[in-house]
Design a protein around this motif. Sequence first.
Motif, mmCIF file in Angstrom:
data_model
loop_
_atom_site.group_PDB
_atom_site.id
_atom_site.type_symbol
_atom_site.label_atom_id
_atom_site.label_comp_id
_atom_site.label_asym_id
_atom_site.label_seq_id
_atom_site.Cartn_x
_atom_site.Cartn_y
_atom_site.Cartn_z
ATOM 1 N N GLY A 74 0.818 -1.207 0.000
ATOM 2 C CA GLY A 74 0.000 0.000 0.000
ATOM 3 C C GLY A 74 0.847 1.251 0.000
ATOM 4 N N ILE A 75 0.224 2.347 0.400
ATOM 5 C CA ILE A 75 0.881 3.659 0.388
ATOM 6 C C ILE A 75 0.831 4.262 1.792
ATOM 7 C CG2 ILE A 75 0.782 6.009 -0.543
ATOM 8 C CD1 ILE A 75 -0.356 4.865 -3.109
ATOM 9 N N VAL A 76 1.956 4.800 2.224
ATOM 10 C CA VAL A 76 2.014 5.448 3.535
ATOM 11 C C VAL A 76 1.148 6.702 3.511
ATOM 12 C CG1 VAL A 76 3.490 6.558 5.254
ATOM 13 C CG2 VAL A 76 4.334 4.570 3.975
ATOM 14 N N GLU A 77 0.158 6.749 4.401
ATOM 15 C CA GLU A 77 -0.735 7.904 4.460
ATOM 16 C C GLU A 77 -0.347 8.865 5.582
ATOM 17 O OE1 GLU A 77 -5.426 8.314 5.264
ATOM 18 O OE2 GLU A 77 -4.847 7.621 3.266
ATOM 19 N N GLU A 78 0.275 8.342 6.611
ATOM 20 C CA GLU A 78 0.633 9.180 7.756
ATOM 21 C C GLU A 78 1.790 8.523 8.489
ATOM 22 O OE1 GLU A 78 -1.472 10.789 11.901
ATOM 23 O OE2 GLU A 78 -2.714 9.900 10.312
ATOM 24 N N LYS A 87 8.176 7.861 4.517
ATOM 25 C CA LYS A 87 7.470 9.145 4.502
ATOM 26 C C LYS A 87 6.120 8.988 3.811
ATOM 27 C CE LYS A 87 9.639 10.831 0.243
ATOM 28 N NZ LYS A 87 10.224 9.527 -0.123
ATOM 29 N N LYS A 88 5.263 9.971 4.017
ATOM 30 C CA LYS A 88 3.952 9.978 3.389
ATOM 31 C C LYS A 88 4.105 9.872 1.876
ATOM 32 C CE LYS A 88 -0.333 12.654 3.066
ATOM 33 N NZ LYS A 88 -1.068 13.868 3.521
ATOM 34 N N GLY A 89 3.310 9.002 1.270
ATOM 35 C CA GLY A 89 3.355 8.818 -0.173
ATOM 36 C C GLY A 89 4.222 7.663 -0.630
ATOM 37 N N ASP A 90 5.049 7.101 0.268
ATOM 38 C CA ASP A 90 5.885 5.960 -0.098
ATOM 39 C C ASP A 90 5.019 4.730 -0.381
ATOM 40 O OD1 ASP A 90 8.232 7.345 0.149
ATOM 41 O OD2 ASP A 90 8.858 6.407 2.035
ATOM 42 N N GLN A 91 5.366 3.999 -1.418
ATOM 43 C CA GLN A 91 4.733 2.707 -1.684
ATOM 44 C C GLN A 91 5.509 1.644 -0.913
ATOM 45 O OE1 GLN A 91 4.528 2.126 -5.929
ATOM 46 N NE2 GLN A 91 3.010 3.745 -6.206
ATOM 47 N N VAL A 92 4.813 0.894 -0.067
ATOM 48 C CA VAL A 92 5.481 -0.049 0.828
ATOM 49 C C VAL A 92 4.825 -1.429 0.761
ATOM 50 C CG1 VAL A 92 6.266 1.752 2.426
ATOM 51 C CG2 VAL A 92 4.029 0.658 2.789
ATOM 52 N N PHE A 93 5.568 -2.416 1.240
ATOM 53 C CA PHE A 93 5.026 -3.770 1.377
ATOM 54 C C PHE A 93 5.666 -4.395 2.607
ATOM 55 C CE2 PHE A 93 9.090 -4.687 -0.391
ATOM 56 C CZ PHE A 93 9.383 -6.018 -0.138
ATOM 57 N N ASN A 117 10.139 -0.081 1.402
ATOM 58 C CA ASN A 117 9.646 0.430 0.124
ATOM 59 C C ASN A 117 9.505 -0.694 -0.894
ATOM 60 O OD1 ASN A 117 11.591 2.830 1.265
ATOM 61 N ND2 ASN A 117 9.759 3.640 0.272
ATOM 62 N N MET A 118 8.482 -0.611 -1.733
ATOM 63 C CA MET A 118 8.270 -1.611 -2.769
ATOM 64 C C MET A 118 9.406 -1.584 -3.784
ATOM 65 S SD MET A 118 4.101 -1.263 -3.287
ATOM 66 C CE MET A 118 4.232 -1.502 -5.052
ATOM 67 N N PRO A 119 9.698 -2.730 -4.400
ATOM 68 C CA PRO A 119 10.685 -2.743 -5.489
ATOM 69 C C PRO A 119 10.211 -1.876 -6.650
ATOM 70 C CG PRO A 119 10.139 -4.981 -4.775
ATOM 71 C CD PRO A 119 9.139 -4.061 -4.134
ATOM 72 N N GLU A 120 11.155 -1.515 -7.496
ATOM 73 C CA GLU A 120 10.794 -0.780 -8.696
ATOM 74 C C GLU A 120 10.106 -1.720 -9.688
ATOM 75 O OE1 GLU A 120 14.143 1.180 -10.363
ATOM 76 O OE2 GLU A 120 14.651 2.278 -8.524
ATOM 77 N N LYS A 121 9.238 -1.178 -10.481
ATOM 78 C CA LYS A 121 8.552 -1.908 -11.565
ATOM 79 C C LYS A 121 7.803 -3.137 -11.043
ATOM 80 C CE LYS A 121 11.896 -0.345 -15.012
ATOM 81 N NZ LYS A 121 12.907 -0.734 -16.045
#
Length: 325
Positions: A74-78, A87-93, A117-121
């Motif tokens: 998902g995405i970090v919201e807070e 940070k806010k907006g980071d794509q994470v798993f 953080n999620m891998p690229e692509k």
Amino acid sequence: MKAIVYSNYGPPHVAKLTEVPKPKPKDNEILVKVYASTVNRTDSGFRSAEYFVSRFFSGLFRPKYQILGSEFSGIVEETGKEVTTLKKGDQVFGFNDKTFGGHGEYLTIAETEAVTNMPEKIDFDEAAALTEGGHYALVNIRAAKVVPGQNVLVYGATGAIGSAAVQLLHYFGAKVTAVCNTKNVSLVKSLGADTVIDYQTADFTQNQDKFEFIFDAVGKSSFGQCKPLMTAKGIYISTELGKNGENILLALTTPLRGGKRLLFPLPSISKQDVVFLKSLYEEGHYRPVIDRQYEMEQIVEAYEYVETGQKTGNVILKIADWKVL
């Protein structure tokens, strides 16, 4: 927010989609808007509490944490005020089998836990499926102390754990013999298996090779059954307790005899493990196999399918539509 809640242990229908309060992150936590999760053996095991021992972790009489979902993306919201690495907006798993939460629209997790953080692509579905099979496979490969050139057999090579194990063992330089069903022979070869045995047409126990490590990724064999296939100091590991819980007793006694051993390592995962699996994905050494997807409203159907024991790789639970991003 919407979440799949189970307030009592039991079969799939105890999991119900409902509205619950949105969690708030502590100072050391991030709040993640979840886009994808999985339905897997970890979730099923805690929900059913078929093995009573799981209740010592999840709650003796009823679950302490009532939203399952060990894997998530998902995405970090807070972020909490002490968070520095995300940070806010980071794509994470990540993976969380302590407090879970992936089967809800939002979850919180400490930045020091198994999240990065999620891998690229990569898309959110694939990212959500990177950790459960991968980390269980990694735990057992490390316990067996696999080194390059060893002969290793993976029984149940098409589940989330088995398909990850084949790829990780190939990466570590082992010679991999994999056991699977007819329809997945080509898939398992593509994952890096040197030899594939179709259990629907051949008996893997009649194989003439000897193995330093036999890994039963589905828990359907036994130490006694596999012992003739093992080298003098060979190691057997299963992902299940075995008939009448025999694997616990054998894990305590066989190492004392100095010959063939059964090990039963307790699974654990760290942030470093998640980062490692991420790097393997980015380098092309590991990819999660995806079977099918379900919506949150289909959670009972998803659990029922997972518990047939016939899934190929991972079952995705779609929490939000990431394709509109």
